[in-house]
Design a protein around this motif. Sequence first.
Motif, PDB file in Angstrom:
ATOM      1  N   MET A  93      11.313   1.392  -2.290  1.00  0.00           N
ATOM      2  CA  MET A  93      11.218   2.719  -2.772  1.00  0.00           C
ATOM      3  C   MET A  93      12.257   3.049  -3.706  1.00  0.00           C
ATOM      4  SD  MET A  93       9.998   4.705   0.782  1.00  0.00           S
ATOM      5  CE  MET A  93       8.480   5.044   1.354  1.00  0.00           C
ATOM      6  N   ASN A  94      13.571   2.842  -3.437  1.00  0.00           N
ATOM      7  CA  ASN A  94      14.434   3.299  -4.680  1.00  0.00           C
ATOM      8  C   ASN A  94      14.233   2.599  -6.029  1.00  0.00           C
ATOM      9  OD1 ASN A  94      17.028   4.776  -3.556  1.00  0.00           O
ATOM     10  ND2 ASN A  94      16.185   3.870  -1.968  1.00  0.00           N
ATOM     11  N   ASP A  95      13.611   1.140  -5.807  1.00  0.00           N
ATOM     12  CA  ASP A  95      13.344   0.573  -6.907  1.00  0.00           C
ATOM     13  C   ASP A  95      11.900   1.192  -7.859  1.00  0.00           C
ATOM     14  OD1 ASP A  95      15.082  -1.635  -6.764  1.00  0.00           O
ATOM     15  OD2 ASP A  95      13.743  -2.819  -5.669  1.00  0.00           O
ATOM     16  N   VAL A  96      10.976   1.675  -7.026  1.00  0.00           N
ATOM     17  CA  VAL A  96       9.931   2.473  -7.306  1.00  0.00           C
ATOM     18  C   VAL A  96      10.358   3.536  -8.173  1.00  0.00           C
ATOM     19  CG1 VAL A  96       8.038   3.892  -6.931  1.00  0.00           C
ATOM     20  CG2 VAL A  96       8.292   1.622  -5.866  1.00  0.00           C
ATOM     21  N   LEU A  97      11.262   4.499  -7.624  1.00  0.00           N
ATOM     22  CA  LEU A  97      11.708   5.697  -8.239  1.00  0.00           C
ATOM     23  C   LEU A  97      12.593   5.130  -9.390  1.00  0.00           C
ATOM     24  CD1 LEU A  97      13.286   7.662  -5.211  1.00  0.00           C
ATOM     25  CD2 LEU A  97      11.101   7.979  -6.494  1.00  0.00           C
ATOM     26  N   GLN A  98      13.289   4.189  -9.669  1.00  0.00           N
ATOM     27  CA  GLN A  98      13.880   3.660 -10.856  1.00  0.00           C
ATOM     28  C   GLN A  98      12.944   3.237 -11.783  1.00  0.00           C
ATOM     29  OE1 GLN A  98      17.485   3.588 -11.306  1.00  0.00           O
ATOM     30  NE2 GLN A  98      16.530   3.733 -13.336  1.00  0.00           N
ATOM     31  N   ASP A  99      12.017   2.787 -11.360  1.00  0.00           N
ATOM     32  CA  ASP A  99      10.750   2.441 -12.345  1.00  0.00           C
ATOM     33  C   ASP A  99      10.232   3.638 -12.951  1.00  0.00           C
ATOM     34  OD1 ASP A  99      11.477  -0.377 -12.049  1.00  0.00           O
ATOM     35  OD2 ASP A  99       9.415  -0.467 -10.786  1.00  0.00           O
ATOM     36  N   VAL A 100       9.977   4.902 -12.186  1.00  0.00           N
ATOM     37  CA  VAL A 100       9.305   5.965 -12.707  1.00  0.00           C
ATOM     38  C   VAL A 100      10.314   6.590 -13.486  1.00  0.00           C
ATOM     39  CG1 VAL A 100       8.238   8.208 -12.194  1.00  0.00           C
ATOM     40  CG2 VAL A 100       7.680   6.416 -10.614  1.00  0.00           C
ATOM     41  N   ALA A 101      11.527   6.524 -13.309  1.00  0.00           N
ATOM     42  CA  ALA A 101      12.588   7.346 -14.198  1.00  0.00           C
ATOM     43  C   ALA A 101      12.664   6.457 -15.372  1.00  0.00           C
ATOM     44  CB  ALA A 101      13.969   7.376 -13.436  1.00  0.00           C
ATOM     45  N   ASN A 102      12.639   5.364 -15.533  1.00  0.00           N
ATOM     46  CA  ASN A 102      12.599   4.552 -16.862  1.00  0.00           C
ATOM     47  C   ASN A 102      11.370   4.855 -17.653  1.00  0.00           C
ATOM     48  OD1 ASN A 102      14.842   3.244 -15.712  1.00  0.00           O
ATOM     49  ND2 ASN A 102      14.013   1.611 -15.070  1.00  0.00           N
ATOM     50  N   GLU A 103      10.232   5.299 -17.100  1.00  0.00           N
ATOM     51  CA  GLU A 103       9.207   5.496 -18.003  1.00  0.00           C
ATOM     52  C   GLU A 103       9.369   6.940 -18.809  1.00  0.00           C
ATOM     53  OE1 GLU A 103       6.007   6.048 -15.277  1.00  0.00           O
ATOM     54  OE2 GLU A 103       5.987   3.812 -14.550  1.00  0.00           O
ATOM     55  N   TYR A 104      10.620   7.722 -18.389  1.00  0.00           N
ATOM     56  CA  TYR A 104      10.681   8.780 -19.199  1.00  0.00           C
ATOM     57  C   TYR A 104      12.022   8.654 -19.914  1.00  0.00           C
ATOM     58  CZ  TYR A 104       7.194  11.107 -16.323  1.00  0.00           C
ATOM     59  OH  TYR A 104       5.945  11.205 -16.053  1.00  0.00           O
ATOM     60  N   SER A 125       0.925  -1.241   0.092  1.00  0.00           N
ATOM     61  CA  SER A 125      -0.105  -0.024   0.137  1.00  0.00           C
ATOM     62  C   SER A 125       0.797   1.114  -0.041  1.00  0.00           C
ATOM     63  CB  SER A 125      -0.942  -0.145   1.312  1.00  0.00           C
ATOM     64  OG  SER A 125      -1.680   1.106   1.248  1.00  0.00           O
ATOM     65  N   VAL A 126       2.081   1.051   0.844  1.00  0.00           N
ATOM     66  CA  VAL A 126       2.820   2.292   0.819  1.00  0.00           C
ATOM     67  C   VAL A 126       3.622   2.690  -0.522  1.00  0.00           C
ATOM     68  CG1 VAL A 126       5.114   3.144   2.030  1.00  0.00           C
ATOM     69  CG2 VAL A 126       3.338   2.292   3.384  1.00  0.00           C
ATOM     70  N   LEU A 127       3.900   1.575  -0.836  1.00  0.00           N
ATOM     71  CA  LEU A 127       4.524   1.653  -2.295  1.00  0.00           C
ATOM     72  C   LEU A 127       3.761   1.967  -3.393  1.00  0.00           C
ATOM     73  CD1 LEU A 127       7.098  -1.584  -2.315  1.00  0.00           C
ATOM     74  CD2 LEU A 127       7.610   0.680  -1.568  1.00  0.00           C
ATOM     75  N   ASP A 128       2.635   1.611  -3.600  1.00  0.00           N
ATOM     76  CA  ASP A 128       1.510   2.037  -4.430  1.00  0.00           C
ATOM     77  C   ASP A 128       1.426   3.560  -4.312  1.00  0.00           C
ATOM     78  OD1 ASP A 128       1.348  -0.497  -5.372  1.00  0.00           O
ATOM     79  OD2 ASP A 128      -0.550  -0.983  -4.426  1.00  0.00           O
ATOM     80  N   ASN A 129       1.374   3.946  -3.305  1.00  0.00           N
ATOM     81  CA  ASN A 129       0.811   5.434  -2.916  1.00  0.00           C
ATOM     82  C   ASN A 129       2.060   6.197  -3.374  1.00  0.00           C
ATOM     83  OD1 ASN A 129      -0.633   7.738  -1.659  1.00  0.00           O
ATOM     84  ND2 ASN A 129       1.217   7.572  -0.408  1.00  0.00           N
ATOM     85  N   PHE A 130       3.311   5.820  -2.991  1.00  0.00           N
ATOM     86  CA  PHE A 130       4.594   6.605  -3.395  1.00  0.00           C
ATOM     87  C   PHE A 130       4.885   6.309  -4.901  1.00  0.00           C
ATOM     88  CE2 PHE A 130       9.468   6.170  -3.538  1.00  0.00           C
ATOM     89  CZ  PHE A 130       9.583   7.425  -3.069  1.00  0.00           C
ATOM     90  N   ARG A 131       4.479   5.646  -5.560  1.00  0.00           N
ATOM     91  CA  ARG A 131       4.774   5.329  -7.020  1.00  0.00           C
ATOM     92  C   ARG A 131       3.623   6.368  -7.547  1.00  0.00           C
ATOM     93  NH1 ARG A 131       3.981   0.774  -7.495  1.00  0.00           N
ATOM     94  NH2 ARG A 131       6.054  -0.286  -7.751  1.00  0.00           N
ATOM     95  N   HIS A 132       2.480   6.218  -7.057  1.00  0.00           N
ATOM     96  CA  HIS A 132       1.400   7.357  -7.629  1.00  0.00           C
ATOM     97  C   HIS A 132       1.642   8.661  -7.282  1.00  0.00           C
ATOM     98  CE1 HIS A 132      -2.608   9.027  -8.764  1.00  0.00           C
ATOM     99  NE2 HIS A 132      -2.687   9.588  -7.500  1.00  0.00           N
ATOM    100  N   GLN A 133       2.237   8.985  -6.264  1.00  0.00           N
ATOM    101  CA  GLN A 133       2.771  10.399  -5.785  1.00  0.00           C
ATOM    102  C   GLN A 133       3.781  11.087  -6.633  1.00  0.00           C
ATOM    103  OE1 GLN A 133       2.906  12.120  -1.542  1.00  0.00           O
ATOM    104  NE2 GLN A 133       4.404  11.024  -1.949  1.00  0.00           N
ATOM    105  N   THR A 134       4.657   9.981  -6.859  1.00  0.00           N
ATOM    106  CA  THR A 134       5.971  10.535  -7.703  1.00  0.00           C
ATOM    107  C   THR A 134       5.689  10.679  -9.145  1.00  0.00           C
ATOM    108  OG1 THR A 134       7.417   9.161  -6.056  1.00  0.00           O
ATOM    109  CG2 THR A 134       8.271   9.843  -8.476  1.00  0.00           C
ATOM    110  N   ARG A 135       4.967   9.921  -9.628  1.00  0.00           N
ATOM    111  CA  ARG A 135       4.357  10.052 -10.849  1.00  0.00           C
ATOM    112  C   ARG A 135       3.512  11.231 -11.242  1.00  0.00           C
ATOM    113  NH1 ARG A 135       2.116   3.879 -12.100  1.00  0.00           N
ATOM    114  NH2 ARG A 135       4.112   2.845 -13.204  1.00  0.00           N
ATOM    115  N   ARG A 136       2.620  11.408 -10.434  1.00  0.00           N
ATOM    116  CA  ARG A 136       1.826  12.642 -10.502  1.00  0.00           C
ATOM    117  C   ARG A 136       2.732  14.064 -10.225  1.00  0.00           C
ATOM    118  NH1 ARG A 136      -3.118  14.648  -9.582  1.00  0.00           N
ATOM    119  NH2 ARG A 136      -3.480  16.439  -8.241  1.00  0.00           N
ATOM    120  N   ALA A 137       3.719  13.901  -9.332  1.00  0.00           N
ATOM    121  CA  ALA A 137       4.594  15.124  -9.413  1.00  0.00           C
ATOM    122  C   ALA A 137       5.390  15.437 -10.449  1.00  0.00           C
ATOM    123  CB  ALA A 137       5.393  14.921  -8.113  1.00  0.00           C
TER     124      ALA A 137
END
Length: 242
Positions: A231-242, A150-162
Amino acid sequence: CKPLAPRPTPKTIHDLRPDDFSTIMGIGDSIMAGMGAGQVDTKLSDGIWHAMREWRGANFATGGDPESISVGNIIRRYRPDIRGLSYGNHSWEFCYGVNIDNQLNYLNKYLPTVDPDYQTSWKLAIYELGYNDLCSACMAPKSKAAAKESVLDNFRHQTRRAVERIRFMAPKTVVVLMGPFNLTQISDVASRSPTCKKRRAFLGLECPCLMKTANRLLGSFQTMDDLAVAMNDVLQDVANEY
């Protein structure tokens, strides 16, 4: 390091130098605000006063106080007119949790004033979040696996939105996604430091899972470390999307 010779503004992100950034921005939590970053005096009362303040001019990202080692001051070495630096200190704004939309709304409102050429100039935004979640990881319900997801899903959504909001309201911005480090690695070092002991005495609410030594025996430290890696894995995933 010697100053860099002036040159035309680069057209691509792959050709940027420190002096190409006209503005620096910080988005984050109490670490971004420089919480407790000021020097603590030997007097107990001074220790309390310093611990309860946000030393924004000393924060690692946009700190602009002369003695501060920060990304902003390093850039200023090459770009003396860099905008967006923070100065001085501020009373502690006690609010556990971070509303990124409020910070981005503030940025959207004042960026045109700070940098009138923001539509065409290069900017640097440092995004740093996740520590509040780490510091409350030990207070998760019995189903820790579900709580973690749940924390990771929210963190991913929040980061993408930002990132998306920054992309549309502040073009030509390099966004640095700062991953959280393992807070538990500094626990032993901090416990031996007189300066840190003073802060720990009054900032138990700031990171309850780390401040209580018993939590190490209960496995909470490992829970925090595992969440930081995820959390670092989530940030890397978001970065890879760009």
